[in-house]
Write an enzyme that holds these catalytic residues in place. Structure first.
Site, PDB file in Angstrom:
ATOM      1  N   ASP A   1      -3.625   1.818   6.799  1.00  0.00           N
ATOM      2  CA  ASP A   1      -2.662   1.420   5.772  1.00  0.00           C
ATOM      3  C   ASP A   1      -2.394  -0.081   5.809  1.00  0.00           C
ATOM      4  O   ASP A   1      -2.255  -0.717   4.761  1.00  0.00           O
ATOM      5  CB  ASP A   1      -1.359   2.198   5.953  1.00  0.00           C
ATOM      6  CG  ASP A   1      -1.568   3.698   5.818  1.00  0.00           C
ATOM      7  OD1 ASP A   1      -2.484   4.089   5.066  1.00  0.00           O
ATOM      8  OD2 ASP A   1      -0.839   4.466   6.460  1.00  0.00           O
TER       9      ASP A   1
ATOM     10  N   GLU B   1      -1.274  -1.413  -5.890  1.00  0.00           N
ATOM     11  CA  GLU B   1      -2.465  -0.777  -6.438  1.00  0.00           C
ATOM     12  C   GLU B   1      -2.120  -0.003  -7.708  1.00  0.00           C
ATOM     13  O   GLU B   1      -1.051   0.600  -7.805  1.00  0.00           O
ATOM     14  CB  GLU B   1      -3.073   0.183  -5.406  1.00  0.00           C
ATOM     15  CG  GLU B   1      -4.040  -0.474  -4.447  1.00  0.00           C
ATOM     16  CD  GLU B   1      -4.745   0.545  -3.586  1.00  0.00           C
ATOM     17  OE1 GLU B   1      -5.992   0.565  -3.573  1.00  0.00           O
ATOM     18  OE2 GLU B   1      -4.055   1.311  -2.916  1.00  0.00           O
TER      19      GLU B   1
ATOM     20  N   ASP C   1       0.866  -1.183   0.000  1.00  0.00           N
ATOM     21  CA  ASP C   1       0.000   0.000   0.000  1.00  0.00           C
ATOM     22  C   ASP C   1       0.899   1.228   0.000  1.00  0.00           C
ATOM     23  O   ASP C   1       1.679   1.442   0.938  1.00  0.00           O
ATOM     24  CB  ASP C   1      -0.909   0.007   1.229  1.00  0.00           C
ATOM     25  CG  ASP C   1      -1.750   1.272   1.308  1.00  0.00           C
ATOM     26  OD1 ASP C   1      -2.606   1.461   0.428  1.00  0.00           O
ATOM     27  OD2 ASP C   1      -1.527   2.075   2.235  1.00  0.00           O
TER      28      ASP C   1
ATOM     29  N   CYS D   1     -14.610  -2.050  12.676  1.00  0.00           N
ATOM     30  CA  CYS D   1     -15.618  -2.711  11.842  1.00  0.00           C
ATOM     31  C   CYS D   1     -16.719  -3.271  12.731  1.00  0.00           C
ATOM     32  O   CYS D   1     -16.436  -3.709  13.866  1.00  0.00           O
ATOM     33  CB  CYS D   1     -14.959  -3.824  11.020  1.00  0.00           C
ATOM     34  SG  CYS D   1     -16.096  -4.690   9.903  1.00  0.00           S
TER      35      CYS D   1
ATOM     36  N   CYS E   1     -17.952  -6.041  12.737  1.00  0.00           N
ATOM     37  CA  CYS E   1     -17.673  -7.429  13.085  1.00  0.00           C
ATOM     38  C   CYS E   1     -16.788  -7.550  14.320  1.00  0.00           C
ATOM     39  O   CYS E   1     -16.552  -8.662  14.810  1.00  0.00           O
ATOM     40  CB  CYS E   1     -17.011  -8.155  11.916  1.00  0.00           C
ATOM     41  SG  CYS E   1     -15.320  -7.615  11.552  1.00  0.00           S
TER      42      CYS E   1
ATOM     43  N   CYS F   1     -13.052  -4.342   5.174  1.00  0.00           N
ATOM     44  CA  CYS F   1     -12.544  -5.102   6.317  1.00  0.00           C
ATOM     45  C   CYS F   1     -11.817  -6.339   5.805  1.00  0.00           C
ATOM     46  O   CYS F   1     -12.380  -7.136   5.052  1.00  0.00           O
ATOM     47  CB  CYS F   1     -13.683  -5.494   7.248  1.00  0.00           C
ATOM     48  SG  CYS F   1     -13.152  -6.481   8.671  1.00  0.00           S
TER      49      CYS F   1
ATOM     50  N   CYS G   1     -13.842  -9.675   7.531  1.00  0.00           N
ATOM     51  CA  CYS G   1     -15.173 -10.117   7.117  1.00  0.00           C
ATOM     52  C   CYS G   1     -15.529  -9.687   5.695  1.00  0.00           C
ATOM     53  O   CYS G   1     -16.501 -10.190   5.132  1.00  0.00           O
ATOM     54  CB  CYS G   1     -16.230  -9.590   8.087  1.00  0.00           C
ATOM     55  SG  CYS G   1     -16.425  -7.786   8.063  1.00  0.00           S
TER      56      CYS G   1
END
Length: 411
Positions: free
Chosen positions: A357, A277, A193, A348, A350, A329, A332
């Site tokens: 990052d 990316e 990232d 999150c 969950c 996330c 999940c």
């Protein structure tokens, strides 16, 4: 694969004059060829072929009094200048037809003697040689002293002599590399990232701090640019001040390039597959973060990773730029609301707590692995996510109301 090896060269004052003459002749031939094709287009004549253009702007031009000085430089330099023009036209036509990926390419533009970068190219036909004493022999220029920072892996097929804005000279050799540089196979894969605060974040928690070479040199650059603005235009002092500014920028670019080479080599050496990316750097460079984006140099870093992966037998892939890696996330698969840049950690529903990052790096790695297993290139669905309670309830009355509009029974 073909690689370029760059070395600093130190021509004598007489050789600098000969190089300046070669730069000028190559520029004139390029501009004459471009003008001939533009004139043919305006007059409705057929597109000039490469052979006809070479005959007109080189062979026949040397016989005239206006262009007789073209014979003072190597003919290969002039032919390579026309080859660059022909390649520019082919890229333009391929971009119009849609055969060329990436941004649209425009028509070739005229070269100026005031350009910051001047270059000429010699191929094997020019019979350039690397002598036993370490000097580079160039036709009609002489034996140029070269600083060999590393040996050439094989005999070069061509050499490009470059003069940058700071007045430095470089020799760029094109060489062939074989299979002997392949690294042993590993089981490690990594997703990267890229960011501004931390230049690179890896899934194992490693965070590489952005060095910010341009930001660190901004005070010196500001002082030199102010001194340049006070000099009278066209004066010798202004030229000297411009060279000082170019040298300062050159030190920043060299430091950034050296640091990125070391980091990219370490990543490629320690991992079998690397996923990043596909950032839209051109778009980000038009925002308020433009200076920081240019200082980071993401595009150059990913290009280094790509060619080094091919060179050393590694796998490199770019993940879709529209993947919500930051707000998805990694446990999940739930995609949360958009977050501001100052939100560095989030929770999150969950129950997981994520570093912004680090979570993005994990998602980039997972998406890269999914694409590597997708041999037919089909769209990969995201992982299933638990639906919210209000989304899991069926409202029969609402369904009947919607279907009654079309006159269809819901039962």
């Amino acid at each position: 694969m073909q690689l370029r090896y760059n070395y600093r060269v130190y021509p004598t004052p007489g050789q600098r004059i000969a190089l300046a003459r070669a730069f000028g002749c190559a520029r004139v031939v390029f501009n004459d060829g471009l003008r001939a094709r533009l004139d043919a287009r305006e007059q409705g004549l057929p597109h000039l072929s490469d052979a006809e253009l070479s005959k007109r702007v080189i062979t026949q031009a040397k016989a005239t009094s206006e262009r007789a000085w073209l014979d003072e430089v190597s003919a290969v330099v002039l032919q390579q200048a026309l080859a660059d023009l022909n390649a520019a036209y082919r890229n333009f036509f391929a971009s119009i037809r849609g055969d060329r990926t990436g941004r649209k390419v425009g028509l070739p533009r005229f070269r100026s003697r005031k350009d910051n970068r001047q270059a000429i190219r010699f191929t094997r036909n020019a019979r350039f040689r690397v002598l036993d004493n370490g000097r580079l022999r160039l036709p009609k220029i002489g034996e140029v002293r070269v600083h060999w920072s590393r040996p050439l892996p094989s005999a070069p097929s061509s050499v490009t002599v470059i003069r940058d804005a700071a007045g430095r000279y470089f020799a760029s050799f094109v060489v062939e590399t074989g299979q002997e540089e392949m690294l042993p196979t590993l089981d490690c894969e990594v997703g990267i990232d890229l960011g501004l605060t931390h230049f690179a974040v890896l899934p194992d928690g490693t965070k590489v701090t952005a060095p910010r070479f341009l930001r660190r040199a901004v005070r010196r650059l500001k002082r030199l640019q102010r001194a340049l603005s006070r000099k009278q235009k066209g004066s010798a002092n202004r030229k000297k001040a411009a060279i000082k500014v170019a040298r300062a920028h050159g030190r920043v670019a060299d430091s950034r390039r050296d640091w990125q080479h070391k980091l990219s080599t370490a990543i490629i050496r320690d991992n079998q597959a690397v996923y990043v990316e596909d950032l839209c750097v051109a778009g980000l460079a038009r925002t308020r973060l433009a200076k920081s984006v240019h200082d980071a140099g993401w595009a150059a870093f990913t290009a280094m990773l790509e060619y080094k992966a091919q060179r050393y037998g590694r796998r490199f892939a770019r993940v879709d730029r529209f993947l919500p890696s930051t707000r998805m996330c990694s446990d999940c698969g739930r995609i949360n609301q958009k977050m501001a840049l100052d939100v560095r950690a989030w929770h999150c529903p969950c129950g997981s707590t994520h570093d912004r990052d680090l979570n993005a790096a994990i998602n980039v790695l997972a998406a890269g692995r999914a694409e590597s297993l997708n041999d037919r290139g089909a769209h990969v669905r995201p992982a299933p996510a638990p639906a919210a309670r209000k989304e899991a309830v069926t409202h029969l009355d609402a369904a009947l109301t919607a279907l009654s509009v079309e006159g269809i029974s819901a039962l």
